[in-house]
Design a protein around this motif. Sequence first.
Motif, PDB file in Angstrom:
ATOM      1  N   GLY A  15       0.813  -1.212   0.000  1.00 22.30           N
ATOM      2  CA  GLY A  15       0.000   0.000   0.000  1.00 22.30           C
ATOM      3  C   GLY A  15       0.846   1.260   0.000  1.00 22.30           C
ATOM      4  O   GLY A  15       2.075   1.213  -0.030  1.00 22.30           O
ATOM      5  N   TRP A  16       0.186   2.409   0.036  1.00 25.76           N
ATOM      6  CA  TRP A  16       0.910   3.675   0.089  1.00 25.76           C
ATOM      7  C   TRP A  16       0.209   4.692   0.977  1.00 25.76           C
ATOM      8  O   TRP A  16       0.716   5.781   1.205  1.00 25.76           O
ATOM      9  N   THR A  17      -0.945   4.332   1.531  1.00 21.39           N
ATOM     10  CA  THR A  17      -1.678   5.246   2.412  1.00 21.39           C
ATOM     11  C   THR A  17      -1.526   4.778   3.852  1.00 21.39           C
ATOM     12  O   THR A  17      -2.102   3.757   4.249  1.00 21.39           O
ATOM     13  N   TRP A  21       3.488   7.503   7.843  1.00 25.21           N
ATOM     14  CA  TRP A  21       4.491   7.787   6.814  1.00 25.21           C
ATOM     15  C   TRP A  21       4.543   9.269   6.459  1.00 25.21           C
ATOM     16  O   TRP A  21       5.507   9.725   5.850  1.00 25.21           O
ATOM     17  N   ARG A  22       3.515  10.018   6.832  1.00 26.52           N
ATOM     18  CA  ARG A  22       3.465  11.443   6.496  1.00 26.52           C
ATOM     19  C   ARG A  22       4.411  12.211   7.419  1.00 26.52           C
ATOM     20  O   ARG A  22       4.259  12.192   8.634  1.00 26.52           O
ATOM     21  N   LEU A  36       0.796   8.368  -4.034  1.00 28.13           N
ATOM     22  CA  LEU A  36       1.179   7.292  -4.947  1.00 28.13           C
ATOM     23  C   LEU A  36       2.211   7.794  -5.948  1.00 28.13           C
ATOM     24  O   LEU A  36       3.201   7.095  -6.235  1.00 28.13           O
ATOM     25  N   GLU A  37       2.001   8.970  -6.489  1.00 29.65           N
ATOM     26  CA  GLU A  37       2.960   9.554  -7.422  1.00 29.65           C
ATOM     27  C   GLU A  37       4.347   9.634  -6.775  1.00 29.65           C
ATOM     28  O   GLU A  37       5.364   9.276  -7.395  1.00 29.65           O
ATOM     29  N   TYR A  38       4.399  10.072  -5.518  1.00 29.19           N
ATOM     30  CA  TYR A  38       5.672  10.208  -4.813  1.00 29.19           C
ATOM     31  C   TYR A  38       6.296   8.835  -4.547  1.00 29.19           C
ATOM     32  O   TYR A  38       7.480   8.608  -4.847  1.00 29.19           O
ATOM     33  N   ALA A  39       5.508   7.905  -3.989  1.00 29.11           N
ATOM     34  CA  ALA A  39       6.044   6.593  -3.623  1.00 29.11           C
ATOM     35  C   ALA A  39       6.548   5.822  -4.836  1.00 29.11           C
ATOM     36  O   ALA A  39       7.585   5.153  -4.780  1.00 29.11           O
ATOM     37  N   SER A  40       5.834   5.915  -5.943  1.00 36.81           N
ATOM     38  CA  SER A  40       6.183   5.129  -7.122  1.00 36.81           C
ATOM     39  C   SER A  40       7.451   5.620  -7.805  1.00 36.81           C
ATOM     40  O   SER A  40       7.997   4.921  -8.664  1.00 36.81           O
ATOM     41  N   GLU A  67      -0.703   7.481 -12.789  1.00 40.31           N
ATOM     42  CA  GLU A  67       0.045   8.262 -11.809  1.00 40.31           C
ATOM     43  C   GLU A  67       1.457   7.728 -11.573  1.00 40.31           C
ATOM     44  O   GLU A  67       2.236   8.352 -10.844  1.00 40.31           O
ATOM     45  N   THR A  68       1.792   6.598 -12.164  1.00 45.22           N
ATOM     46  CA  THR A  68       3.061   5.931 -11.866  1.00 45.22           C
ATOM     47  C   THR A  68       3.971   5.891 -13.095  1.00 45.22           C
ATOM     48  O   THR A  68       3.496   5.963 -14.234  1.00 45.22           O
ATOM     49  N   PRO A  69       5.291   5.754 -12.890  1.00 41.01           N
ATOM     50  CA  PRO A  69       6.233   5.740 -14.016  1.00 41.01           C
ATOM     51  C   PRO A  69       6.003   4.551 -14.937  1.00 41.01           C
ATOM     52  O   PRO A  69       5.396   3.539 -14.564  1.00 41.01           O
TER      53      PRO A  69
END
Length: 269
Positions: A15-17, A21-22, A36-40, A67-69
């Motif tokens: 997950g990413w939420t 983690w904030r 998600l953009e940041y984590a990916s 949103e991901t690479p």
Amino acid sequence: MSRAVKPAIRVGIGGWTFEPWRGEFYPEGLVQRRELEYASRRLTSIEVNGTFYGSQKPETFAKWHDETPEDFMFALKGPRFATNRRVLAGAGESVERFLASGVLEFKDKLGPINWQFAASKTFDPDDFEAFLGLLPHELNGRRIRHAVEVRHDSFRVPAFVDLARSYKVAAITAGDSDYPQIADPTTDFVYIRIMGTQENLPHGYTPEALDVWAARAKTFAQGSVPEDLAVIGTPAAATPRDVFLYVISGDKVRNPAAAMALIERLRSG
């Protein structure tokens, strides 16, 4: 094999939420919709946990894709409605509904599906084979990769490894946990979940432990099995394999740091 000619080693988290983690993994002030953009862009894969508990809309999968690479990949948890049942042979409708829910919107970013079983689920060879037979390896022209996460010691037998191998399904390797460890490669990719992060360590693991897991991932990718992991069945053929490694559970606040430290080691090695 994945899109890359050379076997790929992908490392991520579940997950990413996650609120802690904030300010720890995510910068202060980053809006949640951009997490998600940041984590990916710091990880190479993420295992989506939400699909275990409920369905998502096709539009959601498409949004995550966008949103991901380009070279990012998702693993998905299969729904609990398929695995948390007494008779696995009856899971066909749940499996079909999940695969028709829009997962193909991930396109080339669709990685393995993790069918996770409860720790109380014991190995019934006939019923488990019936479940494996419900898992299609192709859908609308796209390959579907499956992995099974078994958590009862009754699965630590050659018969389970043989079944997984015959149906070309990965037996997930548990690391740093109380779950039974089965490190036998059973298809052309390896799926690892490590669960030993500690909050008092900046990167979740000691540098030495991170070195060990990076080396193990490389060994799997090169076609061998790490000598210090438990193999249950007949040795697999030595052939290069894609590797998906996720830092899960443990002290979850440190999981992104552990994953990034592993990626750094793999890139520098």
